[in-house]
Design a protein around this motif. Structure first.
Motif, PDB file in Angstrom:
ATOM      1  N   HIS A  57       0.848  -1.191   0.000  1.00  0.00           N
ATOM      2  CA  HIS A  57       0.000   0.000   0.000  1.00  0.00           C
ATOM      3  C   HIS A  57       0.886   1.245   0.000  1.00  0.00           C
ATOM      4  O   HIS A  57       1.876   1.323   0.703  1.00  0.00           O
ATOM      5  CB  HIS A  57      -0.905   0.025   1.233  1.00  0.00           C
ATOM      6  CG  HIS A  57      -1.695   1.297   1.331  1.00  0.00           C
ATOM      7  ND1 HIS A  57      -2.918   1.451   0.723  1.00  0.00           N
ATOM      8  CD2 HIS A  57      -1.412   2.482   1.921  1.00  0.00           C
ATOM      9  CE1 HIS A  57      -3.365   2.681   0.951  1.00  0.00           C
ATOM     10  NE2 HIS A  57      -2.464   3.318   1.669  1.00  0.00           N
ATOM     11  N   GLY A  58       0.503   2.217  -0.794  1.00  0.00           N
ATOM     12  CA  GLY A  58       1.256   3.458  -0.887  1.00  0.00           C
ATOM     13  C   GLY A  58       2.184   3.504  -2.078  1.00  0.00           C
ATOM     14  O   GLY A  58       2.677   4.571  -2.446  1.00  0.00           O
ATOM     15  N   SER A 101      -3.278   4.948  -2.444  1.00  0.00           N
ATOM     16  CA  SER A 101      -2.210   4.397  -3.286  1.00  0.00           C
ATOM     17  C   SER A 101      -2.489   4.785  -4.729  1.00  0.00           C
ATOM     18  O   SER A 101      -3.490   4.349  -5.309  1.00  0.00           O
ATOM     19  CB  SER A 101      -2.173   2.872  -3.175  1.00  0.00           C
ATOM     20  OG  SER A 101      -1.774   2.465  -1.894  1.00  0.00           O
TER      21      SER A 101
END
Length: 495
Positions: free
Chosen positions: A60-61, A354
């Motif tokens: 995530h991200g 994200s």
């Protein structure tokens, strides 16, 4: 995945590629001719915990680039020449399983078997792509079509790898009549949860995903992809499967913590909402993309509250457009030119979700397949012939990918807007960005939380091209180009 793991992974990638320069113009994807020879048989699914995961990690991200309908050989070359050097963390590739024949793009979303053999390339080419991308520090996210097989309206036929099929009979998996839900009609009422999750989506044969036997077969397919080094999944049509069914499938994976992002199109008043699925992984926030379209060409000041009323940032996947929304008109697309580009820069700068960039091909017919598509194959992507959109080749996008990583974890500060087409905001003391959606250059003195010093405009695509001095009081003056951006990072700093 923990923040510590993400930081370690990114540090390793940066060391491997020496931290990318922002400009990537002039990098050409040569590609190799994709073939559609006989598929290798489906590998024996790995036992949970036994898979040797060899691909680059995805978390995530991370910045994901959706390479829609790119062949595996094209993706491999682009990872090496452009995507890795640009600092993009992962590529999302189109569904890799065997599907029906046809030139249209949507044939990729009508599975016939779980052989890794599609119009985009062979199993061997897929593995070579994953390895090449991994060596470039780029993970691979596979678009996973697990809600259904091909449509009942197809009748009987033969897939692109030569596997026969008929209604309720898919020997390549195998699936038989008992593996499909009892409802044999198309979804008509989206206010009825049972109908949405158990009837047919536009005639597609709806799998009985609550069945342990079906879950085992789906998990076997996903585990095969994990064994090949895939680092994550985009779960197509997740809304049409109960969240608990997806949880049961994910629990069967050799890496049950693998990154995945789920397609759940939320609409007011409907019983199925994105929040139901966050226990399984990220969920795409379609309203984010819709708001971007409303703001660009309208009022950018409204973007200050774009995260309001949505999933929390650590649960959301965000995008400017995808392969569905660019065709139904609900989001910005490459056809919107500067607004589409500027929205992509905003997404990379703003602290929410994200981000997923999108690189597809130009089209007039919404059903049209990729350039050169035949019933069983697709030509390699070519970013130089004008038929492919290739947002990853834009130096400003590469610069803003660097900005995204450099300001990770920094809060939103110092918001400014003119009430219309100009906005600016900081990311704590790590960076600052100003965007101008107006038709003329706009000069302003901005207040920031940046330390005094020299800063490079990474949105210019070349650190040496444009630098600014931030004064002791945190101010600097800039002329932001029409439909452009200024994004400051410390001069000489790695992203």
């Amino acid at each position: 995945m923990t923040h510590a793991r993400t930081t370690h992974r990114r540090a390793g990638r940066a060391a491997g590629r020496g931290v990318a320069a922002a400009a990537v113009t002039g990098l050409l994807a040569t590609g190799l001719a994709a073939t559609t020879s006989s598929a290798s048989p489906l590998a024996t699914p790995a036992e949970p915990g036994s898979a040797a995961l060899v691909g680059a990690d995805v978390a995530h991200g991370d910045v994901i680039l959706n390479l829609f309908q790119w062949t595996w050989t094209s993706v491999a070359e682009e990872c090496t020449s452009t995507i890795g050097p640009a600092g993009i963390d992962a590529v999302q590739v189109s569904p890799p399983q065997e599907h029906i024949q046809g030139t249209e793009w949507w044939t990729s979303y009508q599975p016939v078997s779980y052989k890794i053999e599609s119009k985009l390339g062979t199993r061997e080419e897929f593995k070579a792509m994953v390895d090449a991308c991994g060596e470039a520090g780029v993970g691979v996210v596979a678009d996973a079509v697990i809600n259904h097989t091909t449509g009942a309206d197809q009748g009987a036929g033969t897939g692109v790898a030569g596997t026969s099929f008929a209604v309720d009979d898919f020997p390549g998996v195998p699936y038989g009549p008992g593996d499909f839900n009892d409802c044999r009609t198309n979804i008509a009422n989206y206010g009825d949860r049972d109908e949405v999750q158990n009837c047919r989506l536009v005639s597609l044969q709806d799998l009985r995903t609550g069945s342990p036997e079906v879950q085992d077969k789906i998990a076997g397919y996903l585990n095969d992809l994990l064994d090949l080094g895939v680092g994550g999944f985009r779960i197509d049509a997740a809304k049409h499967m109960p969240a608990e069914d997806l949880a049961a499938i994910k629990a069967r994976l050799s890496d049950p913590d693998v990154y995945w992002v789920q397609e759940v199109i939320g609409a007011g008043g409907e019983p199925i909402q994105p929040s139901e699925y966050v226990g399984n992984g990220d969920v795409h926030e379609f309203d984010y993309a819709r708001q971007l379209k409303n703001a660009f060409g309208g009022n950018l000041a409204s973007l200050r509250g774009i995260a309001d009323g949505k999933l929390s940032s650590d649960q959301a996947g965000v995008f400017v457009t995808n392969h569905d929304t660019e065709r139904n008109g609900e989001t910005l697309t490459y056809k919107d030119g500067d607004a589409y580009r500027l929205a992509s820069l905003f997404m990379l700068a703003f602290p929410y979700g994200s981000p997923s960039l999108y690189s597809g091909y130009t089209f007039d017919d919404k059903d049209a397949g990729a350039p050169g598509a035949t019933a069983t194959g697709v030509d390699d992507a070519d970013c130089d012939n004008g038929a492919w959109s290739c947002i990853q080749r834009d130096p400003a996008v590469a610069g803003m990918v660097r900005f995204h990583h450099a300001v990770e974890g920094s809060e939103l500060t110092d918001w400014w807007d003119d009430g219309g087409s100009q906005i600016a905001f900081g990311r704590g003391d790590a960076g600052f960005v100003a965007l101008n959606d107006g038709d003329g250059e706009a000069e302003h003195t901005f207040q920031t939380s940046l330390p005094a010093g020299e800063y490079a405009n990474v949105a210019a695509g070349d650190d040496a091209a444009e630098t600014y001095t931030v004064a002791a009081d945190g101010t600097f003056t800039a002329s932001v180009p029409a439909h452009g951006a200024v994004a400051l990072l410390p001069a000489g700093a790695d992203g």
